[in-house]
Design a protein around this motif. Structure first.
Motif, PDB file in Angstrom:
ATOM      1  N   GLY A 221      -2.905  11.102   3.261  1.00 48.16           N
ATOM      2  CA  GLY A 221      -2.344  10.352   4.375  1.00 48.16           C
ATOM      3  C   GLY A 221      -1.369  11.108   5.245  1.00 48.16           C
ATOM      4  O   GLY A 221      -0.955  10.599   6.289  1.00 48.16           O
ATOM      5  N   GLU A 222      -1.010  12.321   4.850  1.00 47.37           N
ATOM      6  CA  GLU A 222      -0.010  13.092   5.590  1.00 47.37           C
ATOM      7  C   GLU A 222      -0.694  14.181   6.406  1.00 47.37           C
ATOM      8  O   GLU A 222      -1.558  14.898   5.899  1.00 47.37           O
ATOM      9  CB  GLU A 222       0.999  13.706   4.622  1.00 47.37           C
ATOM     10  CG  GLU A 222       2.288  14.137   5.266  1.00 47.37           C
ATOM     11  CD  GLU A 222       3.383  14.351   4.218  1.00 47.37           C
ATOM     12  OE1 GLU A 222       4.556  14.122   4.559  1.00 47.37           O
ATOM     13  OE2 GLU A 222       3.082  14.758   3.082  1.00 47.37           O
ATOM     14  N   LEU A 223      -0.318  14.301   7.676  1.00 44.12           N
ATOM     15  CA  LEU A 223      -0.896  15.307   8.546  1.00 44.12           C
ATOM     16  C   LEU A 223      -0.471  16.703   8.086  1.00 44.12           C
ATOM     17  O   LEU A 223       0.711  16.994   7.981  1.00 44.12           O
ATOM     18  CB  LEU A 223      -0.450  15.084   9.996  1.00 44.12           C
ATOM     19  CG  LEU A 223      -1.009  16.066  11.033  1.00 44.12           C
ATOM     20  CD1 LEU A 223      -2.523  15.953  11.131  1.00 44.12           C
ATOM     21  CD2 LEU A 223      -0.366  15.823  12.391  1.00 44.12           C
ATOM     22  N   ALA A 294      -7.813  -1.936   2.369  1.00 51.31           N
ATOM     23  CA  ALA A 294      -7.576  -1.942   3.813  1.00 51.31           C
ATOM     24  C   ALA A 294      -6.974  -3.268   4.264  1.00 51.31           C
ATOM     25  O   ALA A 294      -6.050  -3.299   5.083  1.00 51.31           O
ATOM     26  CB  ALA A 294      -8.886  -1.677   4.560  1.00 51.31           C
ATOM     27  N   TYR A 295      -7.477  -4.365   3.695  1.00 50.87           N
ATOM     28  CA  TYR A 295      -6.998  -5.686   4.109  1.00 50.87           C
ATOM     29  C   TYR A 295      -5.529  -5.874   3.762  1.00 50.87           C
ATOM     30  O   TYR A 295      -4.710  -6.231   4.619  1.00 50.87           O
ATOM     31  CB  TYR A 295      -7.838  -6.780   3.445  1.00 50.87           C
ATOM     32  CG  TYR A 295      -7.313  -8.166   3.736  1.00 50.87           C
ATOM     33  CD1 TYR A 295      -7.677  -8.831   4.904  1.00 50.87           C
ATOM     34  CD2 TYR A 295      -6.434  -8.801   2.855  1.00 50.87           C
ATOM     35  CE1 TYR A 295      -7.183 -10.102   5.181  1.00 50.87           C
ATOM     36  CE2 TYR A 295      -5.932 -10.060   3.129  1.00 50.87           C
ATOM     37  CZ  TYR A 295      -6.309 -10.704   4.294  1.00 50.87           C
ATOM     38  OH  TYR A 295      -5.811 -11.955   4.574  1.00 50.87           O
ATOM     39  N   TRP A 296      -5.177  -5.646   2.491  1.00 49.86           N
ATOM     40  CA  TRP A 296      -3.796  -5.917   2.076  1.00 49.86           C
ATOM     41  C   TRP A 296      -2.816  -4.895   2.640  1.00 49.86           C
ATOM     42  O   TRP A 296      -1.665  -5.219   2.936  1.00 49.86           O
ATOM     43  CB  TRP A 296      -3.709  -5.985   0.552  1.00 49.86           C
ATOM     44  CG  TRP A 296      -4.286  -7.270   0.042  1.00 49.86           C
ATOM     45  CD1 TRP A 296      -5.437  -7.450  -0.665  1.00 49.86           C
ATOM     46  CD2 TRP A 296      -3.747  -8.578   0.279  1.00 49.86           C
ATOM     47  NE1 TRP A 296      -5.650  -8.781  -0.897  1.00 49.86           N
ATOM     48  CE2 TRP A 296      -4.637  -9.507  -0.344  1.00 49.86           C
ATOM     49  CE3 TRP A 296      -2.618  -9.072   0.935  1.00 49.86           C
ATOM     50  CZ2 TRP A 296      -4.416 -10.874  -0.315  1.00 49.86           C
ATOM     51  CZ3 TRP A 296      -2.404 -10.440   0.960  1.00 49.86           C
ATOM     52  CH2 TRP A 296      -3.286 -11.320   0.335  1.00 49.86           C
ATOM     53  N   LYS A 297      -3.275  -3.669   2.822  1.00 51.84           N
ATOM     54  CA  LYS A 297      -2.382  -2.676   3.435  1.00 51.84           C
ATOM     55  C   LYS A 297      -2.027  -3.090   4.864  1.00 51.84           C
ATOM     56  O   LYS A 297      -0.892  -2.939   5.299  1.00 51.84           O
ATOM     57  CB  LYS A 297      -3.036  -1.293   3.423  1.00 51.84           C
ATOM     58  CG  LYS A 297      -2.072  -0.186   3.823  1.00 51.84           C
ATOM     59  CD  LYS A 297      -2.748   1.159   3.816  1.00 51.84           C
ATOM     60  CE  LYS A 297      -3.605   1.328   5.031  1.00 51.84           C
ATOM     61  NZ  LYS A 297      -2.821   1.482   6.274  1.00 51.84           N
ATOM     62  N   LEU A 325       2.432   1.363   0.463  1.00 54.22           N
ATOM     63  CA  LEU A 325       1.798   2.175   1.491  1.00 54.22           C
ATOM     64  C   LEU A 325       1.499   3.578   0.967  1.00 54.22           C
ATOM     65  O   LEU A 325       0.418   4.126   1.197  1.00 54.22           O
ATOM     66  CB  LEU A 325       2.694   2.251   2.728  1.00 54.22           C
ATOM     67  CG  LEU A 325       2.870   0.957   3.534  1.00 54.22           C
ATOM     68  CD1 LEU A 325       3.856   1.170   4.672  1.00 54.22           C
ATOM     69  CD2 LEU A 325       1.535   0.453   4.073  1.00 54.22           C
ATOM     70  N   GLU A 326       2.459   4.155   0.247  1.00 59.14           N
ATOM     71  CA  GLU A 326       2.256   5.497  -0.290  1.00 59.14           C
ATOM     72  C   GLU A 326       1.139   5.520  -1.319  1.00 59.14           C
ATOM     73  O   GLU A 326       0.297   6.421  -1.325  1.00 59.14           O
ATOM     74  CB  GLU A 326       3.556   6.022  -0.900  1.00 59.14           C
ATOM     75  CG  GLU A 326       3.483   7.471  -1.316  1.00 59.14           C
ATOM     76  CD  GLU A 326       4.854   8.068  -1.577  1.00 59.14           C
ATOM     77  OE1 GLU A 326       4.942   9.315  -1.637  1.00 59.14           O
ATOM     78  OE2 GLU A 326       5.833   7.320  -1.722  1.00 59.14           O
TER      79      GLU A 326
END
Length: 404
Positions: A221-223, A294-297, A325-326
């Motif tokens: 998730g990190e660029l 995806a929904y709960w996030k 989130l992490e």
């Protein structure tokens, strides 16, 4: 002995006025502090400090909080794909709390009697600054000249002129707040629902006209990489995306939303890096997260964004949401390909080892290998049962789905 006041200083019109007013009208020793969230270069910071002293500040400091802001906030906004009202990347909204935290720590370190900021009485920033100050330093007085005196930009400009201050007052007609995660722009056009900002109001201008391809690579998730160049510090990667995207004029828009104080607000912004990174990240997640991940996030991310916007960063639930989130990012690794063009872009696709499209179960609309035709027939029969039951009740009562 004069009392000490720490002024959250940006070098803009409101805080320039505040330096003069606090020192000359109220007799304070003014200590200006620029909490830099990544919007200013070292050279710009130096010029801003020199200007503060020239205006009457006893001392000026630059508080570099860019990395702290990224680690504690921006990366979670990327994980959450946070765009307020599906538009605004919460640029100024999120950084204000971190600026307030830095200012309050500095004020305590020099034994300040008061803290000041240049917010008006009609915006969200007054709440963000005041709330953070009141929670962490209730013993320190808060002074807000622009708000308390009900000043207009025209009045402040005339006041500074009458006190011999020379500046580009034409440029000061627009309120520009620049940070690592975007730039907000307020002016007379943003006060009306039927106007937009002129080209010259945007700090960045379109300088690239030939289309090009950008590749962003994420790791959990990190660029991490831009166009194949690996960056040890994600902040540098964000800067590179901003440099490329801003040259195309990407990320310009107008945000219209509900303010903390209860009225509708409108502000222009340019945020090439946030817009490109968030939308690329979202596409990668579409391939790597399950339906319910995806929904709960999305549900908790919406709350996270709203709480950031409304000055609730210190609320403990924010730490809980950050953990979720992490955790959701453990398989969000891969590259996203983007076509860039003046004032626009197209998300092309992704390459990732965690692609949930790449399975042995089938290809959507083409081939199914993980189930048979009879399996689908039976599944559909059971799946339809609730509606069949409801339809039978309607029929008993002489009704149909059309006239229910």
């Amino acid at each position: 002995m004069s009392k000490k006041v720490v002024l959250a200083y940006s070098g803009g019109l409101d805080t320039s006025y505040a330096v003069k007013y606090l020192s000359e009208e109220l007799g304070y020793e003014v200590y200006t502090a620029l909490a830099n969230t990544g919007g200013f270069t070292p050279e710009e910071c130096e010029r801003i400090g020199e200007r503060a002293v020239a205006l009457g500040a006893k001392e000026h400091v630059t508080l570099d909080i860019e990395k702290d802001y990224y680690e504690k906030c921006i990366r979670y906004m990327i994980y959450g794909n946070i765009l307020r009202n599906s538009t605004y990347p919460i640029s100024v909204s999120s950084e204000r709390t971190f600026q307030a935290l830095a200012i309050i720590n500095y004020a305590k370190s020099i034994g300040a009697d008061a803290i000041a900021h240049g917010s008006t009485g009609a915006g969200n920033d007054q709440v963000r600054f005041d709330l953070t100050f009141k929670v962490l330093a209730p013993e320190i007085e808060i002074i807000t000249p622009t708000r308390d005196l009900g000043l207009t930009r025209e009045y402040e400009i005339e006041y500074l002129r009458s006190h011999g201050v020379e500046a580009d007052f034409k440029k000061m007609e627009y309120s520009i707040n620049k940070g690592l995660w975007g730039t907000s722009i307020g002016g007379k056009e943003t006060l009306r629902a039927n106007e937009t900002l002129p080209e010259e109001a945007y700090p960045s201008q379109v300088t690239r006209t030939e289309p090009s391809v950008m590749t962003l690579t994420f790791d959990k998730g990190e660029l991490k990489s831009v166009d194949g160049v690996l960056y040890a510090d994600p902040v540098d990667a964000i800067r590179k995306v901003e440099e490329i995207g801003a040259a195309y004029g990407i990320g310009r828009d107008m945000h219209i939303g509900d303010t903390i104080i209860g009225i509708k607000g409108r502000v222009g912004f340019e945020a090439a890096a946030p817009v490109l990174i968030i939308n690329a990240h979202r596409m990668l997640e579409k391939h790597t997260l399950t339906k319910w991940q995806a929904y709960w996030k999305e549900q908790v991310a919406n709350w996270y964004g709203m709480f950031l916007h409304e000055a609730q960063y210190l609320e403990p639930v924010m730490r809980d949401i950050e953990k979720m989130l992490e955790s959701s990012q453990r398989n969000v690794t891969g590259e996203v390909i983007i076509n860039l063009r003046p004032l626009g872009y197209t998300l092309v696709g992704v390459n990732t080892d965690y692609d949930l499209m790449k399975t042995d179960f089938g290809e959507y609309g083409e081939v199914n290998t993980g189930w048979s035709a009879d399996d689908v027939k039976g599944f559909t029969t059971i799946y339809a049962n609730p509606l069949r039951v409801y339809g039978a009740m309607l029929k008993r009562n002489g009704k149909t789905f059309d006239n229910d």
